[in-house]
Write a protein that holds these residues in place. Structure first.
Motif, PDB file in Angstrom:
ATOM      1  N   ILE A 107       1.177  -0.977   0.149  1.00 53.41           N
ATOM      2  CA  ILE A 107       0.057  -0.119  -0.153  1.00 53.41           C
ATOM      3  C   ILE A 107       1.071   1.149  -0.155  1.00 53.41           C
ATOM      4  N   VAL A 108       0.877   2.188  -1.008  1.00 50.67           N
ATOM      5  CA  VAL A 108       1.648   3.123  -1.299  1.00 50.67           C
ATOM      6  C   VAL A 108       1.134   4.499  -1.031  1.00 50.67           C
ATOM      7  N   LEU A 109       1.906   5.458  -0.602  1.00 47.51           N
ATOM      8  CA  LEU A 109       1.099   6.870  -0.630  1.00 47.51           C
ATOM      9  C   LEU A 109       2.034   7.688  -1.401  1.00 47.51           C
ATOM     10  N   ALA A 110       1.748   8.471  -2.237  1.00 48.00           N
ATOM     11  CA  ALA A 110       2.203   9.230  -3.250  1.00 48.00           C
ATOM     12  C   ALA A 110       2.736  10.447  -2.476  1.00 48.00           C
ATOM     13  N   LEU A 168      -0.213  -1.636  -4.858  1.00 43.29           N
ATOM     14  CA  LEU A 168       0.660  -1.888  -5.849  1.00 43.29           C
ATOM     15  C   LEU A 168       1.054  -3.553  -5.810  1.00 43.29           C
ATOM     16  N   ASP A 169       0.675  -4.018  -6.971  1.00 45.47           N
ATOM     17  CA  ASP A 169       0.609  -5.078  -7.352  1.00 45.47           C
ATOM     18  C   ASP A 169       2.352  -5.673  -7.593  1.00 45.47           C
ATOM     19  N   HIS A 170       2.881  -6.486  -6.720  1.00 44.32           N
ATOM     20  CA  HIS A 170       4.288  -6.507  -6.679  1.00 44.32           C
ATOM     21  C   HIS A 170       4.768  -7.393  -7.896  1.00 44.32           C
ATOM     22  N   ASP A 228       4.707   0.681 -13.293  1.00 42.45           N
ATOM     23  CA  ASP A 228       3.725   1.618 -14.066  1.00 42.45           C
ATOM     24  C   ASP A 228       2.492   0.921 -14.301  1.00 42.45           C
ATOM     25  N   ALA A 229       2.531  -0.461 -14.304  1.00 39.84           N
ATOM     26  CA  ALA A 229       1.317  -1.289 -14.693  1.00 39.84           C
ATOM     27  C   ALA A 229       0.697  -1.727 -13.123  1.00 39.84           C
ATOM     28  N   GLY A 230       1.484  -1.766 -12.216  1.00 42.76           N
ATOM     29  CA  GLY A 230       0.979  -2.132 -10.855  1.00 42.76           C
ATOM     30  C   GLY A 230       0.276  -1.221  -9.954  1.00 42.76           C
TER      31      GLY A 230
END
Length: 146
Positions: free
Chosen positions: A104-107, A119-121, A126-128
């Motif tokens: 889970i990412v925060l911009a 974020l699909d690892h 760019d696609a995840g």
């Protein structure tokens, strides 16, 4: 004599948060900074994360939100930033993970500043990345039981 790990602090002082921002080279969104200051990554009771992936609704279960100076390295923001930071830096910060190890990412910067993503690892960055919420507050509010 073996020393015991220090327990994870339940809140963070402003100077610790200031140091985190200096290391990241970015200001934390206010709601996330407040979360760390008062809860230091404590995982919410509701943990179902919903998002759209390839035009279809999807969901996952939040395993944890990372804290600062955690007793366990796998739950520590510093540790995870060192592990995932190179790929995400300087635009995103990994703030948690699901049960499958996806982040889970925060911009932190740019046009998506403050938004929360899944974020699909298993695919390139760019696609995840899949938008979860327009802000950290909306992310926490949008978590459901399940």
């Amino acid at each position: 004599m073996k020393s015991r790990a220090k327990p994870t602090p339940s809140s963070l002082a402003p100077d610790t948060l200031d140091l985190l921002e200096r290391v990241l080279g970015a200001r934390l969104p206010a709601a996330y900074r407040d979360w760390l200051a008062t809860r230091n990554g404590q995982t919410p009771e509701n943990r179902l994360v919903s998002f759209t992936q390839n035009g279809r609704g999807s969901s996952t279960t939040l395993h944890s939100l990372y804290g600062v100076n955690c007793e366990r390295a796998c739950d520590d923001l510093w540790h995870n930033h060192a592990s995932y930071g190179e790929e995400l830096r300087p635009w995103y910060l990994s703030i948690g993970c699901d049960d499958g190890g996806n982040q889970i990412v925060l911009a932190l910067k740019g046009p998506h500043h403050g938004k929360v993503f899944f974020l699909d690892h298993e695919v390139p960055l760019d696609a995840g990345l899949h938008l979860v919420a327009p802000s950290f507050d909306a992310f926490v509010t949008g978590l459901a039981t399940g």
